[in-house]
Design a protein around this motif. Structure first.
Motif, PDB file in Angstrom:
ATOM      1  N   GLY A  84       0.649  -1.269   0.251  1.00 43.48           N
ATOM      2  CA  GLY A  84      -0.102   0.150  -0.102  1.00 43.48           C
ATOM      3  C   GLY A  84       0.828   1.304  -0.003  1.00 43.48           C
ATOM      4  N   TYR A  85       1.968   1.153  -0.442  1.00 38.37           N
ATOM      5  CA  TYR A  85       2.700   2.617  -0.484  1.00 38.37           C
ATOM      6  C   TYR A  85       2.643   3.270  -1.556  1.00 38.37           C
ATOM      7  N   GLY A  86       1.816   2.937  -2.796  1.00 40.75           N
ATOM      8  CA  GLY A  86       1.679   3.794  -3.926  1.00 40.75           C
ATOM      9  C   GLY A  86       1.116   5.125  -3.493  1.00 40.75           C
ATOM     10  N   VAL A  87       1.364   6.049  -4.181  1.00 41.33           N
ATOM     11  CA  VAL A  87       0.569   7.638  -4.083  1.00 41.33           C
ATOM     12  C   VAL A  87       0.223   7.780  -5.482  1.00 41.33           C
ATOM     13  N   ASN A  88      -0.797   8.538  -5.467  1.00 40.80           N
ATOM     14  CA  ASN A  88      -1.213   9.163  -6.783  1.00 40.80           C
ATOM     15  C   ASN A  88      -1.019  10.779  -6.851  1.00 40.80           C
ATOM     16  N   PHE A  89       0.110  11.033  -6.192  1.00 38.01           N
ATOM     17  CA  PHE A  89       0.506  12.510  -6.304  1.00 38.01           C
ATOM     18  C   PHE A  89       1.146  13.114  -7.503  1.00 38.01           C
ATOM     19  N   SER A  90       0.726  13.974  -8.030  1.00 31.06           N
ATOM     20  CA  SER A  90       1.599  14.334  -9.313  1.00 31.06           C
ATOM     21  C   SER A  90       2.844  14.902  -9.122  1.00 31.06           C
ATOM     22  N   TRP A 115      -3.566  -3.278 -12.293  1.00 31.15           N
ATOM     23  CA  TRP A 115      -3.060  -2.694 -10.924  1.00 31.15           C
ATOM     24  C   TRP A 115      -3.924  -3.429  -9.727  1.00 31.15           C
ATOM     25  N   HIS A 116      -3.104  -3.896  -8.718  1.00 29.77           N
ATOM     26  CA  HIS A 116      -3.663  -4.667  -7.670  1.00 29.77           C
ATOM     27  C   HIS A 116      -3.000  -3.937  -6.324  1.00 29.77           C
ATOM     28  N   GLY A 117      -4.006  -3.200  -5.568  1.00 33.44           N
ATOM     29  CA  GLY A 117      -3.809  -2.328  -4.592  1.00 33.44           C
ATOM     30  C   GLY A 117      -4.182  -2.841  -3.075  1.00 33.44           C
ATOM     31  N   HIS A 118      -3.097  -2.479  -2.367  1.00 31.49           N
ATOM     32  CA  HIS A 118      -3.534  -2.465  -0.656  1.00 31.49           C
ATOM     33  C   HIS A 118      -3.945  -1.303   0.010  1.00 31.49           C
ATOM     34  N   ASN A 119      -4.443  -1.325   1.081  1.00 35.41           N
ATOM     35  CA  ASN A 119      -5.148  -0.146   1.684  1.00 35.41           C
ATOM     36  C   ASN A 119      -4.396   0.346   2.954  1.00 35.41           C
ATOM     37  N   ASP A 120      -3.261  -0.241   3.116  1.00 36.56           N
ATOM     38  CA  ASP A 120      -2.350   0.101   4.333  1.00 36.56           C
ATOM     39  C   ASP A 120      -2.362   1.607   4.649  1.00 36.56           C
ATOM     40  N   TYR A 146      -4.872   3.871   3.439  1.00 39.41           N
ATOM     41  CA  TYR A 146      -5.993   4.343   2.800  1.00 39.41           C
ATOM     42  C   TYR A 146      -6.096   4.879   1.492  1.00 39.41           C
ATOM     43  N   LYS A 147      -5.086   4.286   0.525  1.00 39.51           N
ATOM     44  CA  LYS A 147      -5.257   4.736  -0.724  1.00 39.51           C
ATOM     45  C   LYS A 147      -5.346   3.768  -1.660  1.00 39.51           C
ATOM     46  N   ALA A 148      -5.972   2.564  -1.369  1.00 38.62           N
ATOM     47  CA  ALA A 148      -6.463   1.589  -2.370  1.00 38.62           C
ATOM     48  C   ALA A 148      -7.281   2.278  -3.551  1.00 38.62           C
ATOM     49  N   VAL A 149      -8.331   2.771  -3.464  1.00 43.23           N
ATOM     50  CA  VAL A 149      -9.284   3.230  -4.283  1.00 43.23           C
ATOM     51  C   VAL A 149      -8.641   4.248  -5.199  1.00 43.23           C
ATOM     52  N   THR A 150      -8.324   5.416  -4.489  1.00 37.82           N
ATOM     53  CA  THR A 150      -7.599   6.593  -5.507  1.00 37.82           C
ATOM     54  C   THR A 150      -6.540   6.080  -6.204  1.00 37.82           C
ATOM     55  N   ASN A 151      -5.512   5.120  -5.633  1.00 38.25           N
ATOM     56  CA  ASN A 151      -4.575   4.477  -6.421  1.00 38.25           C
ATOM     57  C   ASN A 151      -5.090   3.711  -7.719  1.00 38.25           C
ATOM     58  N   SER A 152      -6.069   3.066  -7.484  1.00 35.43           N
ATOM     59  CA  SER A 152      -6.642   2.182  -8.291  1.00 35.43           C
ATOM     60  C   SER A 152      -7.106   2.984  -9.460  1.00 35.43           C
ATOM     61  N   THR A 153      -7.847   4.317  -9.240  1.00 35.75           N
ATOM     62  CA  THR A 153      -8.578   4.765 -10.019  1.00 35.75           C
ATOM     63  C   THR A 153      -7.441   5.496 -10.811  1.00 35.75           C
ATOM     64  N   THR A 154      -6.154   5.902 -10.039  1.00 29.87           N
ATOM     65  CA  THR A 154      -5.282   6.515 -10.979  1.00 29.87           C
ATOM     66  C   THR A 154      -4.544   5.626 -12.025  1.00 29.87           C
ATOM     67  N   ALA A 155      -4.522   4.217 -11.637  1.00 27.67           N
ATOM     68  CA  ALA A 155      -4.133   3.305 -12.582  1.00 27.67           C
ATOM     69  C   ALA A 155      -4.614   3.268 -13.884  1.00 27.67           C
ATOM     70  N   TRP A 156      -6.044   3.443 -13.806  1.00 30.82           N
ATOM     71  CA  TRP A 156      -7.080   3.292 -14.871  1.00 30.82           C
ATOM     72  C   TRP A 156      -6.596   4.758 -15.702  1.00 30.82           C
ATOM     73  N   LEU A 157      -6.524   5.697 -15.034  1.00 31.05           N
ATOM     74  CA  LEU A 157      -6.300   7.190 -15.620  1.00 31.05           C
ATOM     75  C   LEU A 157      -5.389   7.150 -16.306  1.00 31.05           C
ATOM     76  N   TYR A 158      -4.044   6.581 -15.944  1.00 29.08           N
ATOM     77  CA  TYR A 158      -2.726   6.668 -16.651  1.00 29.08           C
ATOM     78  C   TYR A 158      -2.544   5.375 -17.620  1.00 29.08           C
ATOM     79  N   GLY A 159      -3.474   4.547 -17.853  1.00 28.83           N
ATOM     80  CA  GLY A 159      -3.143   3.532 -18.960  1.00 28.83           C
ATOM     81  C   GLY A 159      -3.420   2.188 -18.670  1.00 28.83           C
ATOM     82  N   ALA A 160      -3.721   1.685 -17.253  1.00 26.40           N
ATOM     83  CA  ALA A 160      -3.973   0.313 -17.168  1.00 26.40           C
ATOM     84  C   ALA A 160      -5.422   0.196 -17.272  1.00 26.40           C
TER      85      ALA A 160
END
Length: 462
Positions: free
Chosen positions: A233-239, A267-272, A274-288
């Motif tokens: 769950g370390y992923g971040v969606n910050f520009s 993309w497969h995310g975890h919520n450690d 609290y970013k699982a949903v926003t990171n997943s949406t970001t993966a869609w937005l950028y190409g997955a």
């Protein structure tokens, strides 16, 4: 030296040429990004302001891991429960199969029985797939059942390669490629789960490895999928955030430098954090194209991306549900609660018992005038969950009137307002309850009993 082809980007209609080459960097000591992940401190989010463009695919979809990652944090489902949930997922995904696949363990007889029974359903979607470790022994199970596709665990951070597997990067890559090649030799499509990608050396290991995987796919004429797993769950969606924590940076690198096309990227995310949903949406937005989820976010530690959340993220991004039957979400929540015994946290979006319930009197007054004021959308239409008001010391006359209208399904000219004499009587009773020291919310059964008493007294029939 390999010559990279000039190609036309279908989204920008511009010719593109990427001249970067990324060979494997086979280091002697693991790179665990101690500057970002000091174990005795909170992890750091660093920025270099390198911006990548939005690149959402024409088609996006959801894949399901309820029976795989979802079973790693709870008691195993029975065969019957798995088949029932699978039927629900088929209905939820709709005629277009927005829920594209569901993955299963193969290790126990119970799981294998469930696989056979789900396959016997004959549904096109969700496609039944499996998950194995990068082991030739595990692959025998896939061949035995006759799977068309299987997930393969290919841990990609130095934490896993050096500390868990006790290998070098070069040894790990060759081990993984040998299993993938065996998979391809028998005509099974591999889905490579790049575990712990948000702590990995993206350009020193992940991209060189994925380049080799894409070559194998071309050689065997069988697609090789890449699942980018944010295991911790370390992923971040910050520009402008730096890799390996940047979700859009990872997706961009896999597509641009490793040549992974959108339709083979998940993309497969975890919520450690609290970013699982926003990171997943970001993966869609950028190409997955694919987002891997589990029902209600049930998964290891803090859980996975909740599947029901991505159903509504899909609708918000695409402007349509594309036929997904969203009322099934409520049916699933009831099934998990009543039949499986899962305790659904009351404030969980879309499925918790309080997700569209208000207690504040001033909010209830707004709901009574127009429910759009305090309800996210028509929850009765999409989830078969009419907006409700819980009656307490703060509900006021409007809250009681709204509760009665919702519970007894009183609409239009039959609806009562806060000036109704029955509402005033109920309010007097509620006030006395709290004046005497009560601190809990009034239950539905209590309200029904009191309403029946005062209705008879006033000669009113609801």
């Amino acid at each position: 030296m390999e010559v990279r082809k000039v190609y036309k980007n279908p989204h920008t209609n511009l010719l593109q040429l990427e001249e970067h080459m990324y060979p494997l960097v086979d280091v002697d000591k693991p790179n665990v990004f101690r500057n970002l992940f000091p174990y005795d401190e909170v992890p750091k989010i660093a920025f270099n302001d390198r911006i990548v463009p939005h690149n959402m695919p024409d088609d996006i979809w959801i894949t399901d891991t309820t029976f795989r990652d979802g079973q790693q944090s709870r008691a195993p489902y029975s065969t019957e429960q798995i088949v029932t949930i699978y039927d629900y997922l088929h209905r939820l995904g709709g005629p277009k199969g927005i829920i594209r696949q569901s993955e299963f363990f193969l290790y126990s007889k119970k799981d294998r029985d469930a696989v056979y029974k789900c396959m016997e359903r004959g549904y096109e979607f969700p496609e039944v797939t499996s998950w194995i470790r990068a082991s030739k022994k595990d692959f025998e199970l896939v061949k035995e059942i006759g799977m068309k596709e299987t997930g393969i665990l290919v841990s990609c951070s130095d934490y896993h390669i050096f500390y868990k597997m006790k290998m070098t990067r070069g040894q790990a890559m060759q081990h993984y490629l040998s299993v993938v090649r065996e998979c391809l030799e028998t005509g099974v499509a591999p889905r490579c789960h790049l575990e712990d990608i948000t702590r990995s050396d993206i350009y020193g290991f992940v991209i060189p490895f994925c380049l080799e995987l894409m070559k194998l796919g071309e050689e065997y004429k069988i697609p090789v999928k890449i699942r980018a797993c944010d295991t911790m769950g370390y992923g971040v969606n910050f520009s402008g955030a730096v890799i390996p924590r940047s979700v859009q940076g990872i997706i961009y690198g896999l597509m641009t430098h490793a040549g992974v096309p959108s339709h083979l990227l998940e993309w497969h995310g975890h919520n450690d954090f609290y970013k699982a949903v926003t990171n997943s949406t970001t993966a869609w937005l950028y190409g997955a194209c694919g987002i891997n989820c589990s029902l209600f976010g049930i998964g290891e530690r803090t859980g996975n991306t909740p599947l029901e959340a991505m159903v509504f993220e899909y609708a918000q991004l695409k402007g349509t549900l594309d036929g997904m039957e969203t009322t099934v979400i409520t049916e699933l929540a009831e099934y998990f609660t009543k039949e499986i015994g899962f305790v659904m946290p009351a404030r969980t979006p879309f499925v918790g018992k309080n997700f569209n319930v208000t207690r504040a009197g001033i909010h209830a007054d707004g709901l009574l005038k127009n429910e759009e004021i305090y309800n996210i959308f028509d929850t009765e239409k999409f989830l078969n969950r009419p907006v409700l008001v819980a009656v307490s010391n703060t509900s006021g006359l409007a809250g009681i009137a709204h509760w009665m209208n919702a519970f007894f399904k009183l609409k239009d000219e039959d609806a009562i307002d806060k000036s109704h004499p029955l509402v005033e009587k109920i309010k007097e009773w509620v006030d006395k309850e709290y004046e005497s020291g009560r601190v809990t919310v009034i239950t539905d059964d209590e309200l029904i009993k009191v309403i029946n008493t005062y209705s008879k007294e006033l000669g009113i029939t609801l």
